[in-house]
Design a protein around this motif. Structure first.
Motif, short mmCIF file in Angstrom:
data_model
loop_
_atom_site.label_atom_id
_atom_site.label_comp_id
_atom_site.label_asym_id
_atom_site.label_seq_id
_atom_site.Cartn_x
_atom_site.Cartn_y
_atom_site.Cartn_z
N VAL A 176 0.86 -1.19 0.00
CA VAL A 176 0.00 0.00 0.00
C VAL A 176 0.90 1.24 0.00
O VAL A 176 1.86 1.30 0.78
CB VAL A 176 -0.92 0.00 1.23
N VAL A 177 0.60 2.18 -0.86
CA VAL A 177 1.43 3.39 -0.95
C VAL A 177 0.53 4.61 -0.81
O VAL A 177 -0.38 4.81 -1.62
CB VAL A 177 2.18 3.46 -2.30
N SER A 178 0.75 5.38 0.24
CA SER A 178 -0.01 6.63 0.42
C SER A 178 0.89 7.63 1.10
O SER A 178 1.83 7.25 1.79
CB SER A 178 -1.27 6.36 1.24
N ASN A 179 0.60 8.90 0.91
CA ASN A 179 1.47 9.90 1.52
C ASN A 179 1.44 9.81 3.03
O ASN A 179 2.47 9.83 3.70
CB ASN A 179 1.05 11.30 1.07
N ARG A 180 0.24 9.71 3.60
CA ARG A 180 0.10 9.62 5.05
C ARG A 180 0.06 8.16 5.45
O ARG A 180 -0.60 7.36 4.79
CB ARG A 180 -1.19 10.32 5.47
N GLY A 181 0.75 7.79 6.50
CA GLY A 181 0.87 6.39 6.87
C GLY A 181 -0.14 5.96 7.91
O GLY A 181 -0.88 6.77 8.47
N PRO A 182 -0.18 4.65 8.19
CA PRO A 182 -1.18 4.09 9.10
C PRO A 182 -0.82 4.32 10.57
O PRO A 182 -1.68 4.16 11.44
CB PRO A 182 -1.13 2.60 8.79
N VAL A 183 0.42 4.67 10.84
CA VAL A 183 0.81 4.93 12.23
C VAL A 183 1.65 6.20 12.27
O VAL A 183 2.25 6.59 11.28
CB VAL A 183 1.64 3.76 12.82
N ALA A 184 1.65 6.83 13.43
CA ALA A 184 2.50 7.99 13.65
C ALA A 184 3.31 7.71 14.90
O ALA A 184 2.75 7.34 15.94
CB ALA A 184 1.65 9.25 13.84
N PHE A 185 4.63 7.84 14.77
CA PHE A 185 5.47 7.56 15.92
C PHE A 185 5.62 8.81 16.77
O PHE A 185 5.56 9.94 16.26
CB PHE A 185 6.85 7.06 15.46
N GLY A 186 5.79 8.60 18.07
CA GLY A 186 5.96 9.73 18.97
C GLY A 186 6.77 9.29 20.18
O GLY A 186 7.50 8.29 20.13
N ARG A 187 6.65 10.06 21.23
CA ARG A 187 7.39 9.77 22.46
C ARG A 187 6.49 10.08 23.64
O ARG A 187 5.77 11.06 23.61
CB ARG A 187 8.59 10.71 22.55
N ASP A 188 6.59 9.27 24.66
CA ASP A 188 5.80 9.61 25.84
C ASP A 188 6.64 10.50 26.77
O ASP A 188 7.77 10.87 26.44
CB ASP A 188 5.29 8.35 26.55
N ALA A 189 6.08 10.81 27.94
CA ALA A 189 6.72 11.76 28.85
C ALA A 189 8.11 11.27 29.28
O ALA A 189 9.01 12.07 29.54
CB ALA A 189 5.84 11.98 30.08
N GLU A 190 8.27 9.95 29.31
CA GLU A 190 9.58 9.42 29.71
C GLU A 190 10.52 9.26 28.53
O GLU A 190 11.60 8.66 28.65
CB GLU A 190 9.42 8.06 30.41
N GLY A 191 10.11 9.71 27.37
CA GLY A 191 11.00 9.62 26.21
C GLY A 191 10.93 8.27 25.51
O GLY A 191 11.72 8.00 24.62
N ARG A 192 9.98 7.42 25.92
CA ARG A 192 9.87 6.13 25.22
C ARG A 192 9.05 6.29 23.94
O ARG A 192 8.10 7.08 23.90
CB ARG A 192 9.19 5.11 26.14
N ARG A 193 9.38 5.48 22.96
CA ARG A 193 8.68 5.56 21.69
C ARG A 193 7.23 5.12 21.83
O ARG A 193 6.93 4.14 22.51
CB ARG A 193 9.39 4.68 20.66
N THR A 194 6.33 5.87 21.20
CA THR A 194 4.91 5.48 21.17
C THR A 194 4.48 5.34 19.72
O THR A 194 5.12 5.87 18.81
CB THR A 194 4.03 6.55 21.83
N VAL A 195 3.41 4.61 19.53
CA VAL A 195 2.83 4.45 18.20
C VAL A 195 1.35 4.75 18.31
O VAL A 195 0.67 4.17 19.15
CB VAL A 195 3.00 3.00 17.67
N ARG A 196 0.87 5.70 17.53
CA ARG A 196 -0.59 5.86 17.50
C ARG A 196 -1.09 5.77 16.07
O ARG A 196 -0.31 5.92 15.12
CB ARG A 196 -1.01 7.17 18.17
N ARG A 197 -2.38 5.52 15.95
CA ARG A 197 -2.96 5.39 14.61
C ARG A 197 -2.88 6.70 13.87
O ARG A 197 -3.11 7.76 14.46
CB ARG A 197 -4.42 4.93 14.71
N GLY A 198 -2.55 6.65 12.62
CA GLY A 198 -2.48 7.87 11.81
C GLY A 198 -3.88 8.41 11.58
O GLY A 198 -4.87 7.68 11.67
N GLY A 199 -3.96 9.70 11.31
CA GLY A 199 -5.26 10.32 11.11
C GLY A 199 -5.66 10.35 9.64
O GLY A 199 -4.93 9.88 8.77
#
Lengths: 499, 499
Positions: A10-33
């Motif tokens: 599947v190829v789209s500009n916006r992806g299915p997940v967005a990576f981030g960081r929580d308050a402790e600096g750990r990587r998070t994954v949330r669903r893309g919008g």
């Protein structure tokens, strides 16, 4: 359930997940919008999916760098594994791609938004943004898709939307036998409008999309426009039914309206965040509620909606204090000047109506500029009239989502230029989006309809959406891909078409 | 010479003559203005013409009143007799007809000029102007045509342009056997644009035009759009070749580009007023002259032309002081706000370019806002480059007139959205009207072309216009009328089409 489990890239500009960081600096994954991502997410449950998308944030880019540009393994909420490959673009090239070509140019064109007397001015800025932004970003998507095809030579590649018109051409050039599909989620305008773009660009758009085996659009109207424009702009030829012949290949052009997952909305409707939002709405709602839920995009026609409501109130003083409009507007693309200006105009227009009519305890238009999906779903449950009056809209999912969960036999007023109109006209009150007098009349009619008729109309929409749900949409597209591969041009046809 | 002398009832909003008064209060008659009237004037020499038009001035109205609404006898400059019947409309109805429906609405729609994000707002003002302006004024034209048909039952009625889309329907209702033709002098847009109008109005427009036996448009592009829109909006059906079947009748839809009388322009070129104007131009002209001659209409794309010239000057400092642009602009429809605003924008845009580049002895853009036909013809003789970059234009007669009399092997730069492009593309430099960078490049290319190539291009245009002159255009339309009457639907076809 799908008949076959497939390998899909599947190829789209916006992806299915967005990576981030929580308050402790750990990587998070949330669903893309975004609606497209929501729609495609269910692909992951039934197929073996590798998803290629742009890295959107510093955290996305860090994930991409750590993977040395390769795909990483992810797991969907339902436990299904899939792979994500994030592309790190040159920032300047991406800005040209997104903020010059894709949004103000292609989106505006495909929604008939230009004031041609004054805009666009196609100057070297567009030519440059095309050559140094849209072309290389598309080439990067194609290169990633080609690498994934090395790994899974039997996979099909499924491109999405107006960001990626050229990528299929780059893939086809390297892999003449690849299975390529493309779904365009926005309207396809008629050929005279395409003439606004310089010849080389309008030709490249059509040539790029025709590099696919399957092209999908939401409606027969956009399909017809795509077929004609392909014939007139790049010399494709009719090849039976909804197919075109181009460079010796047959391309199936399908009309498949996107849909939603009804169960998802039924579950959402009774979820905690929605119930909380609904409590707030109930505390404030007028006796009868006219709702709109949109992005603040000029194509959504918010101002004419306010003007229609103003005309309605002017004609029906007996309804003052009883009927209110709730406008839930997600601020959109504020880095593009036209969008920032449009948001300002929306605010001024609402204020104008309120200044004219409001009185203690009643504000005619309750305007909320925020991204709050729970509140939107809560409002879906509570409207008496849902106004969808888009100037042009590829489909408009709100028109399908909201009736599924509405609890007041609410009436849908629907623009005849929204793609959903082709499916839902029978049960909606159709309006011309430019005719504010007609929209004012439709608001009145909707509020006066008897409960019996309102219920029949709402049930009609629900039945239609449940029968033609998201799953059916995906199967239709993938089915087209099978049909296209089973039915290539004969060598004689190919020669004839190339001659 | 035409093969047959015909009885023609010509119907157009603007008439062939305008009545006035001289200093002693005696009645005067002068030729009416406007390209359409100029083009149709020669009909009078070869046919038995009764011309129905609106009374435009108090003197026109006095003539109409004195004739008790009947036609009066007039004599053309070449001595040919004809009849003129002037209609006195209710002033309020005419204002709605002209200043609400015909010009800001139909003209804007048919030239793709709306900024759909904001305009038009179709409200009760338009519905009212349609019902109480456009409809009754068209009915009045039809009533007059019907009275003239009583007098000359064998006459053909020849309607013109976007003012009169409904009149043929009113005539057809009373006289099912009448011979009716209609020529539309402006573009016919694609069906999605027609959707901007309320359903009843867009349907009435197409139904009205299809009440004719023959419909003429300038180009195959407008013809194609008319055919498709008629099929999609009111259910007309293809009936072989360029014909449609509708309500049991066959309608021929022809593509016949209007033209000019080459002899008239050759004579004009050596007339005294033109020679005098030319002297003035010669005294001031820059070494090389880029010319545009237009009305100040947003469809003419004046501002992008200035912007293109600015880009050209920015890229070619070596040409400063040598190349100048002369813009001869006839002020147009200043009672309509969009036109008044557009004229202001034109003036600001020219000033912007001049402020940036001008120096003693050289003003880059010489802007003249005036109606001065002699000066225009003088400038036709003197240009090195003629810029016609219309956004959309039904035909554009300047592109045909000016090369006939030009004395410097001037080069025509021509918008691909001007109707004349279909005929003249081979000898012009085609430009995308929205692509100011492309227009700047075309100005440079045009100025750099060798004399030999320039001469070949100009000769090509002259040969084309001489071979396809005004007379040929008239014969083509009248020929269609004969063909249409000779080839009605068979009773079987008529039944089939009506089913």
């Amino acid at each position: 359930m799908p008949s076959v489990r497939r390998q899909l890239i599947v190829v789209s500009n916006r992806g299915p997940v967005a990576f981030g960081r929580d308050a402790e600096g750990r990587r998070t994954v949330r669903r893309g919008g975004g609606g497209l991502v929501t729609a495609l997410r269910s692909l992951v449950s039934h197929h073996d999916v590798t998803w290629i998308a742009s890295a959107m944030s510093p955290d996305d880019r860090r994930v991409a760098d750590e993977a040395a540009g390769q795909a990483v393994d992810e797991v969907a909420q339902d436990g299904s594994p899939f792979r994500v490959r994030l592309l790190v673009h040159d920032a300047q090239a991406y800005d040209w791609f997104y903020n010059v070509v894709a949004n103000p140019t292609l989106w505006f064109l495909q929604h008939y938004l230009w004031a041609l007397a004054r805009a666009p001015d196609i100057d070297n800025a567009l030519h440059n943004a095309w050559d140094r932004g849209y072309v290389p970003v598309n080439a990067a998507f194609a290169a990633a898709a080609l690498e994934e095809l090395e790994r899974q030579p039997g996979a099909s590649v499924f491109f999405h939307d107006y960001h990626l018109y050229l990528a299929p051409r780059f893939v086809r050039a390297e892999r003449p036998d690849a299975k390529l599909a493309h779904f365009v989620h926005i309207p396809w305008p008629e050929v005279d409008l395409w003439h606004v773009l310089p010849r080389r660009i309008r030709a490249a758009v059509h040539d790029g999309v025709l590099a696919n085996d399957v092209v999908g659009l939401h409606t027969r109207r956009w399909q017809r426009n795509f077929l004609r424009a392909s014939e007139e702009l790049v010399g494709a030829e009719p090849a039976g039914g909804d197919a075109l012949a181009y460079e010796g290949r047959r391309i199936l052009v399908g009309a498949h309206p996107l849909s939603v997952d009804p169960r998802e909305f039924e579950e959402l409707a009774s979820s905690k965040p929605v119930l909380e939002a609904e409590e707030g709405l109930l505390a404030q709602r007028p006796e009868r509620l006219v709702l709109r839920v949109d992005r603040t995009d000029p194509s959504k026609n918010v101002i004419r909606g306010f003007r229609a409501f103003e005309l309605y109130l002017g004609a029906h003083p007996e309804q003052h204090g009883r009927v209110g409009m709730l406008a839930l507007l997600d601020p959109s693309r504020q880095e593009i000047p036209e969008y920032a200006e449009y948001l300002g105009s929306i605010q001024r227009a609402a204020r104008g109506v309120n200044d004219r009519f409001q009185r203690p305890g009643w504000v005619p238009i309750d305007l909320r500029i925020e991204d709050n999906f729970a509140r939107s779903v809560a409002a879906y449950k509570q409207y008496d009239v849902l106004l969808v009056n888009a100037i042009f809209d590829g489909l408009n999912l709100v028109a399908k989502e909201a009736p599924l969960v509405n609890e007041r036999d609410g009436v849908l007023i629907l623009s005849e230029n929204a793609g959903a109109y082709e499916e839902l006209a029978e049960w909606a009150l159709g309006v011309n989006p430019f005719d504010v007098a007609g929209q004012a009349e439709a608001i009145h009619t909707a509020l006066e309809l008897g409960r019996g008729e309102r219920r029949v109309r709402q049930q009609g929409i629900r039945d239609q959406v449940r029968e033609h749900d998201l799953h059916a949409w995906i199967e239709a597209i993938l089915g087209d891909l099978d049909r296209a591969r089973e039915d290539p041009l004969t060598p004689e046809e190919a020669v004839a078409f190339q001659a």
